[in-house]
Design an enzyme around this catalytic site. Structure first.
Site, PDB file in Angstrom:
ATOM      1  N   THR A   1       0.918  -1.229  -0.016  1.00  0.00           N
ATOM      2  CA  THR A   1      -0.045   0.109   0.062  1.00  0.00           C
ATOM      3  C   THR A   1       0.938   1.322   0.132  1.00  0.00           C
ATOM      4  N   GLY A   2       0.280   2.529  -0.388  1.00  0.00           N
ATOM      5  CA  GLY A   2       0.681   3.793   0.135  1.00  0.00           C
ATOM      6  C   GLY A   2       2.160   3.890  -0.542  1.00  0.00           C
ATOM      7  N   LEU A   3       2.949   4.599   0.205  1.00  0.00           N
ATOM      8  CA  LEU A   3       4.545   4.989  -0.249  1.00  0.00           C
ATOM      9  C   LEU A   3       5.120   3.717  -0.773  1.00  0.00           C
TER      10      LEU A   3
ATOM     11  N   ARG B   1       1.406  -7.928   6.543  1.00  0.00           N
ATOM     12  CA  ARG B   1       0.418  -8.797   7.236  1.00  0.00           C
ATOM     13  C   ARG B   1      -0.567  -9.298   6.107  1.00  0.00           C
TER      14      ARG B   1
ATOM     15  N   ARG C   1       7.170  -7.696  13.326  1.00  0.00           N
ATOM     16  CA  ARG C   1       7.547  -7.829  15.006  1.00  0.00           C
ATOM     17  C   ARG C   1       7.857  -9.322  15.127  1.00  0.00           C
TER      18      ARG C   1
ATOM     19  N   PHE D   1      -1.027   6.516  14.753  1.00  0.00           N
ATOM     20  CA  PHE D   1      -2.476   7.203  14.910  1.00  0.00           C
ATOM     21  C   PHE D   1      -1.938   8.379  15.753  1.00  0.00           C
TER      22      PHE D   1
ATOM     23  N   TYR E   1       9.830  14.219  12.273  1.00  0.00           N
ATOM     24  CA  TYR E   1       9.700  14.468  13.441  1.00  0.00           C
ATOM     25  C   TYR E   1      10.462  13.425  14.200  1.00  0.00           C
TER      26      TYR E   1
ATOM     27  N   LYS F   1      10.646   5.927  15.604  1.00  0.00           N
ATOM     28  CA  LYS F   1      11.210   6.632  14.337  1.00  0.00           C
ATOM     29  C   LYS F   1      12.619   7.035  14.673  1.00  0.00           C
TER      30      LYS F   1
ATOM     31  N   GLY G   1       7.906  14.458   4.603  1.00  0.00           N
ATOM     32  CA  GLY G   1       6.926  15.272   5.133  1.00  0.00           C
ATOM     33  C   GLY G   1       5.762  14.683   4.962  1.00  0.00           C
TER      34      GLY G   1
HETATM   35  C1  HXC Z   1      -5.880   5.103  20.626  1.00  0.00           C
HETATM   36  C2  HXC Z   1      -5.551   3.198  19.735  1.00  0.00           C
HETATM   37  C3  HXC Z   1      -5.896   3.633  18.353  1.00  0.00           C
HETATM   38  C4  HXC Z   1      -6.044   4.988  18.383  1.00  0.00           C
HETATM   39  C5  HXC Z   1      -5.682   1.598  18.129  1.00  0.00           C
HETATM   40  N1  HXC Z   1      -5.424   1.712  19.487  1.00  0.00           N
HETATM   41  N2  HXC Z   1      -6.068   2.617  17.464  1.00  0.00           N
HETATM   42  N3  HXC Z   1      -5.643   3.660  20.663  1.00  0.00           N
HETATM   43  N4  HXC Z   1      -6.151   5.792  19.517  1.00  0.00           N
HETATM   44  N5  HXC Z   1      -6.617   5.692  17.187  1.00  0.00           N
HETATM   45  C6  HXC Z   1      -4.970   0.835  20.429  1.00  0.00           C
HETATM   46  C7  HXC Z   1      -6.027  -0.449  20.598  1.00  0.00           C
HETATM   47  O1  HXC Z   1      -7.371   0.110  21.477  1.00  0.00           O
HETATM   48  C8  HXC Z   1      -5.150  -1.429  21.245  1.00  0.00           C
HETATM   49  O2  HXC Z   1      -5.047  -1.196  22.617  1.00  0.00           O
HETATM   50  C9  HXC Z   1      -3.856  -1.125  20.525  1.00  0.00           C
HETATM   51  O3  HXC Z   1      -3.888   0.070  20.136  1.00  0.00           O
HETATM   52  C10 HXC Z   1      -3.675  -2.186  19.607  1.00  0.00           C
HETATM   53  O4  HXC Z   1      -4.701  -2.169  18.532  1.00  0.00           O
HETATM   54  P1  HXC Z   1      -4.934  -3.068  17.520  1.00  0.00           P
HETATM   55  O5  HXC Z   1      -6.171  -2.465  16.676  1.00  0.00           O
HETATM   56  O6  HXC Z   1      -5.295  -4.601  18.184  1.00  0.00           O
HETATM   57  O7  HXC Z   1      -3.671  -3.294  16.703  1.00  0.00           O
HETATM   58  P2  HXC Z   1      -3.569  -3.608  15.182  1.00  0.00           P
HETATM   59  O8  HXC Z   1      -4.712  -4.654  14.643  1.00  0.00           O
HETATM   60  O9  HXC Z   1      -2.217  -4.642  15.235  1.00  0.00           O
HETATM   61  O10 HXC Z   1      -3.258  -2.599  14.404  1.00  0.00           O
HETATM   62  C11 HXC Z   1      -2.231  -1.841  14.464  1.00  0.00           C
HETATM   63  C12 HXC Z   1      -2.312  -0.273  14.408  1.00  0.00           C
HETATM   64  C13 HXC Z   1      -3.246   0.059  13.029  1.00  0.00           C
HETATM   65  C14 HXC Z   1      -1.130   0.316  14.243  1.00  0.00           C
HETATM   66  C15 HXC Z   1      -3.149   0.131  15.402  1.00  0.00           C
HETATM   67  O11 HXC Z   1      -3.576   1.361  12.833  1.00  0.00           O
HETATM   68  C16 HXC Z   1      -2.437  -0.382  11.741  1.00  0.00           C
HETATM   69  O12 HXC Z   1      -2.552  -1.525  11.301  1.00  0.00           O
HETATM   70  N6  HXC Z   1      -1.718   0.323  11.253  1.00  0.00           N
HETATM   71  C17 HXC Z   1      -0.865   0.054   9.832  1.00  0.00           C
HETATM   72  C18 HXC Z   1      -0.907   1.315   9.168  1.00  0.00           C
HETATM   73  C19 HXC Z   1      -0.423   2.756   9.492  1.00  0.00           C
HETATM   74  O13 HXC Z   1      -0.728   2.954  10.461  1.00  0.00           O
HETATM   75  N7  HXC Z   1      -0.169   3.513   8.427  1.00  0.00           N
HETATM   76  C20 HXC Z   1       0.138   4.910   8.928  1.00  0.00           C
HETATM   77  C21 HXC Z   1       1.566   5.050   8.635  1.00  0.00           C
HETATM   78  S1  HXC Z   1       1.603   6.946   8.824  1.00  0.00           S
HETATM   79  P3  HXC Z   1      -5.902  -1.729  23.822  1.00  0.00           P
HETATM   80  O14 HXC Z   1      -5.475  -1.446  25.192  1.00  0.00           O
HETATM   81  O15 HXC Z   1      -7.194  -1.167  23.876  1.00  0.00           O
HETATM   82  O16 HXC Z   1      -6.278  -3.292  23.391  1.00  0.00           O
HETATM   83  C22 HXC Z   1       3.192   7.273   9.372  1.00  0.00           C
HETATM   84  C23 HXC Z   1       3.824   8.678   9.522  1.00  0.00           C
HETATM   85  C24 HXC Z   1       3.146   9.821   9.238  1.00  0.00           C
HETATM   86  O17 HXC Z   1       3.801   6.631  10.178  1.00  0.00           O
HETATM   87  C25 HXC Z   1       3.606  11.235   9.068  1.00  0.00           C
HETATM   88  C26 HXC Z   1       2.854  12.057   8.533  1.00  0.00           C
HETATM   89  C27 HXC Z   1       3.301  13.316   8.063  1.00  0.00           C
HETATM   90  P1  NAP Z   2       0.528   2.852   4.556  1.00  0.00           P
HETATM   91  O1  NAP Z   2       0.233   2.910   3.453  1.00  0.00           O
HETATM   92  O2  NAP Z   2      -0.361   2.688   5.958  1.00  0.00           O
HETATM   93  O3  NAP Z   2       1.750   1.913   4.875  1.00  0.00           O
HETATM   94  C1  NAP Z   2       2.172   1.143   6.077  1.00  0.00           C
HETATM   95  C2  NAP Z   2       2.398  -0.409   5.722  1.00  0.00           C
HETATM   96  O4  NAP Z   2       2.921  -1.047   6.835  1.00  0.00           O
HETATM   97  C3  NAP Z   2       0.933  -1.075   5.194  1.00  0.00           C
HETATM   98  O5  NAP Z   2       1.288  -1.624   4.019  1.00  0.00           O
HETATM   99  C4  NAP Z   2       1.062  -2.180   6.404  1.00  0.00           C
HETATM  100  O6  NAP Z   2       0.541  -3.411   5.757  1.00  0.00           O
HETATM  101  C5  NAP Z   2       2.543  -2.209   6.669  1.00  0.00           C
HETATM  102  N1  NAP Z   2       2.504  -2.881   8.310  1.00  0.00           N
HETATM  103  C6  NAP Z   2       2.055  -2.344   9.177  1.00  0.00           C
HETATM  104  N2  NAP Z   2       2.265  -3.129  10.423  1.00  0.00           N
HETATM  105  C7  NAP Z   2       3.104  -4.307   9.943  1.00  0.00           C
HETATM  106  C8  NAP Z   2       3.719  -5.486  10.397  1.00  0.00           C
HETATM  107  N3  NAP Z   2       3.467  -5.513  11.805  1.00  0.00           N
HETATM  108  N4  NAP Z   2       4.239  -6.082   9.798  1.00  0.00           N
HETATM  109  C9  NAP Z   2       4.622  -5.607   8.234  1.00  0.00           C
HETATM  110  N5  NAP Z   2       4.070  -4.926   7.694  1.00  0.00           N
HETATM  111  C10 NAP Z   2       3.242  -4.056   8.543  1.00  0.00           C
HETATM  112  O7  NAP Z   2       1.247   4.147   5.084  1.00  0.00           O
HETATM  113  P2  NAP Z   2       2.217   5.216   4.188  1.00  0.00           P
HETATM  114  O8  NAP Z   2       1.887   6.466   4.219  1.00  0.00           O
HETATM  115  O9  NAP Z   2       2.364   4.574   2.906  1.00  0.00           O
HETATM  116  O10 NAP Z   2       3.519   5.156   5.196  1.00  0.00           O
HETATM  117  C11 NAP Z   2       4.613   4.252   4.740  1.00  0.00           C
HETATM  118  C12 NAP Z   2       5.854   4.631   5.404  1.00  0.00           C
HETATM  119  O11 NAP Z   2       6.148   6.195   5.260  1.00  0.00           O
HETATM  120  C13 NAP Z   2       5.795   4.548   6.605  1.00  0.00           C
HETATM  121  O12 NAP Z   2       6.923   4.150   7.305  1.00  0.00           O
HETATM  122  C14 NAP Z   2       5.471   5.970   7.419  1.00  0.00           C
HETATM  123  O13 NAP Z   2       6.061   6.012   8.901  1.00  0.00           O
HETATM  124  C15 NAP Z   2       6.263   6.802   6.473  1.00  0.00           C
HETATM  125  N6  NAP Z   2       5.912   8.186   6.314  1.00  0.00           N
HETATM  126  C16 NAP Z   2       4.738   8.316   5.795  1.00  0.00           C
HETATM  127  C17 NAP Z   2       4.234   9.936   5.582  1.00  0.00           C
HETATM  128  C18 NAP Z   2       3.033  10.166   4.745  1.00  0.00           C
HETATM  129  O14 NAP Z   2       2.751  11.549   4.936  1.00  0.00           O
HETATM  130  N7  NAP Z   2       2.404   9.243   4.187  1.00  0.00           N
HETATM  131  C19 NAP Z   2       4.984  10.737   6.231  1.00  0.00           C
HETATM  132  C20 NAP Z   2       6.152  10.438   6.844  1.00  0.00           C
HETATM  133  C21 NAP Z   2       6.635   9.115   6.824  1.00  0.00           C
HETATM  134  P3  NAP Z   2      -0.155  -4.480   6.340  1.00  0.00           P
HETATM  135  O15 NAP Z   2      -1.358  -3.767   7.274  1.00  0.00           O
HETATM  136  O16 NAP Z   2      -0.639  -5.424   5.362  1.00  0.00           O
HETATM  137  O17 NAP Z   2       0.463  -5.146   7.361  1.00  0.00           O
END
Ligand code: HXC
Ligand code: NAP
Length: 284
Positions: free
Chosen positions: A19-21, A41, A69, A99, A149, A164, A191
């Site tokens: 997905t994404g980047l 995953r 992990r 988040f 950040y 990070k 960014g």
């Molecule tokens: C507070 C939260 C929450 C939220 C989940 N939790 N979401 N707490 N606010 N919004 C809590 C849950 O209640 C739980 O705790 C614990 O986190 C684990 O949640 P699960 O849903 O069981 O985890 P899991 O299914 O493994 O999902 C992982 C995840 C999810 C990180 C929560 O968002 C995910 O899969 N993300 C992957 C993609 C992603 O995040 N992409 C963005 C990357 S952008 P409790 O105690 O209730 O059990 C980036 C940089 C951006 O990184 C920079 C931009 C400029």
């Molecule tokens: P994204 O599409 O949500 O990408 C995150 C990816 O990580 C997903 O494909 C997800 O796939 C994978 N992932 C999450 N948990 C995992 C696990 N436990 N094991 C293996 N894979 C896992 O978001 P994105 O914006 O493209 O982010 C990509 C990267 O850029 C990240 O490192 C993010 O921190 C960085 N970044 C993004 C931005 C932005 O503005 N978009 C800015 C700064 C940095 P599954 O759910 O299938 O596991």
């Protein structure tokens, strides 16, 4: 901007490449001749992306289910990639979780889940791949995706910020320690680049415009801009760059940091008044 065979004969392992980047970078690597493994995953998403990218580029993509992990699973995925392609030359640590939340509202499990995906995930892959390359006496390259950040810190994304910044320190530390094995390492600090994953979790509704206003270029990043930087940083052409963190954010973080940058709110009339005031003060 590159010769189309820039990454010919390179096999690149992209975590979170479905997905994404990660997907955009994988596509660019394929266009430049690389073979690519995408690992995360959700196998269904990976398979869909692999089919789409192969159709778009004519390149070869291997999708692998992996939770970064789990150190044992990382070794298993590495073995599967080597069995399929013969070798892996480059690791791109892109997988992440994030988040926004007030820190005091987080459960300890919420804190763990982010740090585990981002920091533990990155050192798991780096350690497993590094041991493999060192044992094989194979030169290799690692690219880590961090954030701006990671350096400045940021409220409301504290688990991500500390994880990070750990990945950034991993980059700088191993770039030096493992250079003797021919393993080099850099990071990109992006960014804002719109992706479904980040936008859904990080942008409070209605605040999108505020995000853009903070950026001197008054726009978010385009995926191709990041993908081209990543292609350069994994290629042999950038071999002498080692241990660097390259920011790609349109000047966003510097805008927040520079003491007087807020003065771009002044009108030409207010600048005229300011100049008169300063000249008067100079004469006194
Ligand atoms: C507070 C939260 C929450 C939220 C989940 N939790 N979401 N707490 N606010 N919004 C809590 C849950 O209640 C739980 O705790 C614990 O986190 C684990 O949640 P699960 O849903 O069981 O985890 P899991 O299914 O493994 O999902 C992982 C995840 C999810 C990180 C929560 O968002 C995910 O899969 N993300 C992957 C993609 C992603 O995040 N992409 C963005 C990357 S952008 P409790 O105690 O209730 O059990 C980036 C940089 C951006 O990184 C920079 C931009 C400029
Ligand atoms: P994204 O599409 O949500 O990408 C995150 C990816 O990580 C997903 O494909 C997800 O796939 C994978 N992932 C999450 N948990 C995992 C696990 N436990 N094991 C293996 N894979 C896992 O978001 P994105 O914006 O493209 O982010 C990509 C990267 O850029 C990240 O490192 C993010 O921190 C960085 N970044 C993004 C931005 C932005 O503005 N978009 C800015 C700064 C940095 P599954 O759910 O299938 O596991």
């Amino acid at each position: 901007m590159f010769q189309t065979d820039l990454l010919k004969d390179k096999t690149i392992f992209v975590t979170g490449g479905g997905t994404g980047l990660g997907k955009s970078m994988a596509q660019r690597f394929l266009e430049l001749g690389a073979k690519v493994i995408i690992a995360s995953r959700k196998m269904e998403i990976l398979e869909r992306t692999a089919a789409e990218l192969m159709k778009a580029t004519g390149g070869e993509v291997l999708p692998l289910a992996l939770d970064v992990r789990d150190y044992g699973a990382v070794n298993g995925a590495l073995e599967a990639a080597v069995a399929h392609f013969g070798s892996v030359d480059i690791l791109l640590n892109n997988a992440a979780g994030n988040f926004v939340s007030p820190t005091e509202a987080l459960s300890h499990k919420a804190f763990d889940v982010i740090v585990d995906i981002v920091l533990r995930g990155s050192y798991n892959t780096t350690l497993a791949f590094g041991k493999h390359w060192i044992a094989k006496k194979q030169a290799a390259r690692v690219l880590n995706i961090v954030t701006t950040y990671a350096t400045t810190g940021s409220g409301y994304v504290v688990p991500s910020a500390i994880a990070k910044s750990g990945v950034q320190t991993l980059t700088k530390s191993l770039a030096v320690e493992w250079a003797k094995y021919g393993i080099t390492m850099n990071a990109i600090a992006p960014g804002p680049f719109p992706t479904e994953g980040a936008w859904a979790r990080l942008l409070p509704p209605g605040l999108e415009q505020q995000f853009v206003e903070r950026i001197p270029l008054k726009r978010v990043g385009e995926h191709i801009e990041l993908a081209n930087l990543a292609a350069y940083l994994v290629s042999d052409q950038s071999h002498y760059i080692n241990g660097e963190v390259i920011t790609i954010d349109g000047g966003e973080w510097l805008k927040g940091a520079g003491e007087f940058n807020f003065l771009d709110v002044l009108t030409p009339q207010e600048w005229g008044e300011m100049e008169r005031q300063v000249r008067k003060a100079n004469k006194q």
